[in-house]
Scaffold this active site. Sequence first.
Site, short mmCIF file in Angstrom:
data_model
loop_
_atom_site.label_atom_id
_atom_site.label_comp_id
_atom_site.label_asym_id
_atom_site.label_seq_id
_atom_site.Cartn_x
_atom_site.Cartn_y
_atom_site.Cartn_z
N SER A 115 0.84 -1.19 0.00
CA SER A 115 0.00 0.00 0.00
C SER A 115 0.88 1.25 0.00
O SER A 115 1.96 1.26 0.59
CB SER A 115 -0.88 -0.01 1.25
OG SER A 115 -1.67 1.15 1.29
N ALA B 298 5.89 11.31 5.22
CA ALA B 298 4.72 11.73 6.02
C ALA B 298 3.76 12.32 5.00
O ALA B 298 3.68 13.54 4.82
CB ALA B 298 5.10 12.75 7.07
N CYS C 4 -0.45 3.50 10.63
CA CYS C 4 0.23 4.69 10.11
C CYS C 4 0.87 5.41 11.31
O CYS C 4 0.20 5.66 12.31
CB CYS C 4 -0.76 5.62 9.39
SG CYS C 4 0.07 7.08 8.74
N GLY D 52 12.30 0.96 3.64
CA GLY D 52 13.48 0.67 2.84
C GLY D 52 14.47 -0.22 3.57
O GLY D 52 14.16 -0.75 4.65
N GLY E 18 7.59 -2.15 -1.66
CA GLY E 18 7.13 -0.78 -1.83
C GLY E 18 8.27 0.14 -2.21
O GLY E 18 8.48 0.42 -3.38
O1 RRO Z 1 -0.07 8.31 4.11
C1 RRO Z 1 0.89 8.18 4.88
O2 RRO Z 1 1.54 9.16 5.29
C2 RRO Z 1 1.31 6.87 5.38
C3 RRO Z 1 0.46 5.82 5.67
BR1 RRO Z 1 -1.37 5.89 5.33
C4 RRO Z 1 0.97 4.64 6.25
O3 RRO Z 1 0.25 3.66 6.58
N1 RRO Z 1 2.28 4.57 6.49
C5 RRO Z 1 3.13 5.60 6.19
O4 RRO Z 1 4.33 5.50 6.44
N2 RRO Z 1 2.61 6.74 5.64
#
Ligand code: RRO
Length: 323
Positions: free
Chosen positions: A21, A71, A129, A216, A264
């Site tokens: 994701s 972020a 998150c 990473g 990712g």
């Molecule tokens: O969107 C983000 O800033 C974010 C999400 Br939703 C997440 O689950 N993990 C991340 O590191 N950033």
Amino acid sequence: MERISTEIARVSFRNPVFLASGIWGESGLSLARAYKDGAGAVITKSIGPVPREGYPNPTVVELGDWGLINAMGLPNPGIESYKEEIAIARKGGAAVIGSLFGANPEEFAAIAKAMEESGAVSLELNLSCPHAKGLGSEIGQDPKALSEVISAVKKSVRIPVWAKLTPNTHDVAALAEAAAKAGADAVAAINTVRAMAIDSKAMRPILAHGLGGMSGPAVKPIGLACVWQIYERVKIPIVGIGGIATGEDAFEYILAGASAVEVGTALAQKGAGLFREVCNGLDAQLKEHGFSNLKEAVGAAQCPLCPPCKGSRRKGIASAHGA
Ligand code: RRO
């Protein structure tokens, strides 16, 4: 490549290397493209109840060989318009896992239902998150709040539900245990590790939001330790995430206890050819070590003596996992 096909909670996947994701998940077409490029499944951007802009720039800091800190702030178009993207990805042939977040169990349950109706084959609840007020790990670090979300989602859908866990906690296995007890069909670990970068000249954090999440190569050892600890404590399948860029990295996660992995950050550097590269590398590793399929290798490093021997510790754990 039959040796590396896998199954997570009753759903079969052609290979265990999934699109994580947060990357290429903005549209149905980009998800379908990642599947065509060889991903075993594709996980959507985390989707919330309503459109959300995310944080102001800068939202990413690149740290060279270590990886990056982000972020983004959960930017997404909201479930109403994203439903269509899931349907497009499904029409394009992709096995779609819907990633979702909410502020409470009711929000999670409603989005989950909409994703199921749009054709998602499983769901990944973003309970992790690392920097969102009232969302993500603020829910997922609390076993009670996490359980309430999972129970509500399980009541609203029939497709399997994965809980994506945070490494920003003292006992990730306790979170996995709470998730399993609440009915989660699988866990995914890990989301990003809370992190920060400071510009010493400006004497300020680089990210506009200040805190972010690290991903990473630098987080691979943390992800491996989390998967290891979870595998010792719960029977449900684990999807490993964190710093995977090669077949050998994927194999390490499988040995620690994962039944699939997500990539990712490495995709941003290496491009979509990475899916096939990791699959081929993993297949070669399995063959080289004498495994006839992926399932045999899951958790094989849990024998401290001479993996993959039939050591008693491994046997005990493996039988607890139904092997
Ligand atoms: O969107 C983000 O800033 C974010 C999400 Br939703 C997440 O689950 N993990 C991340 O590191 N950033």
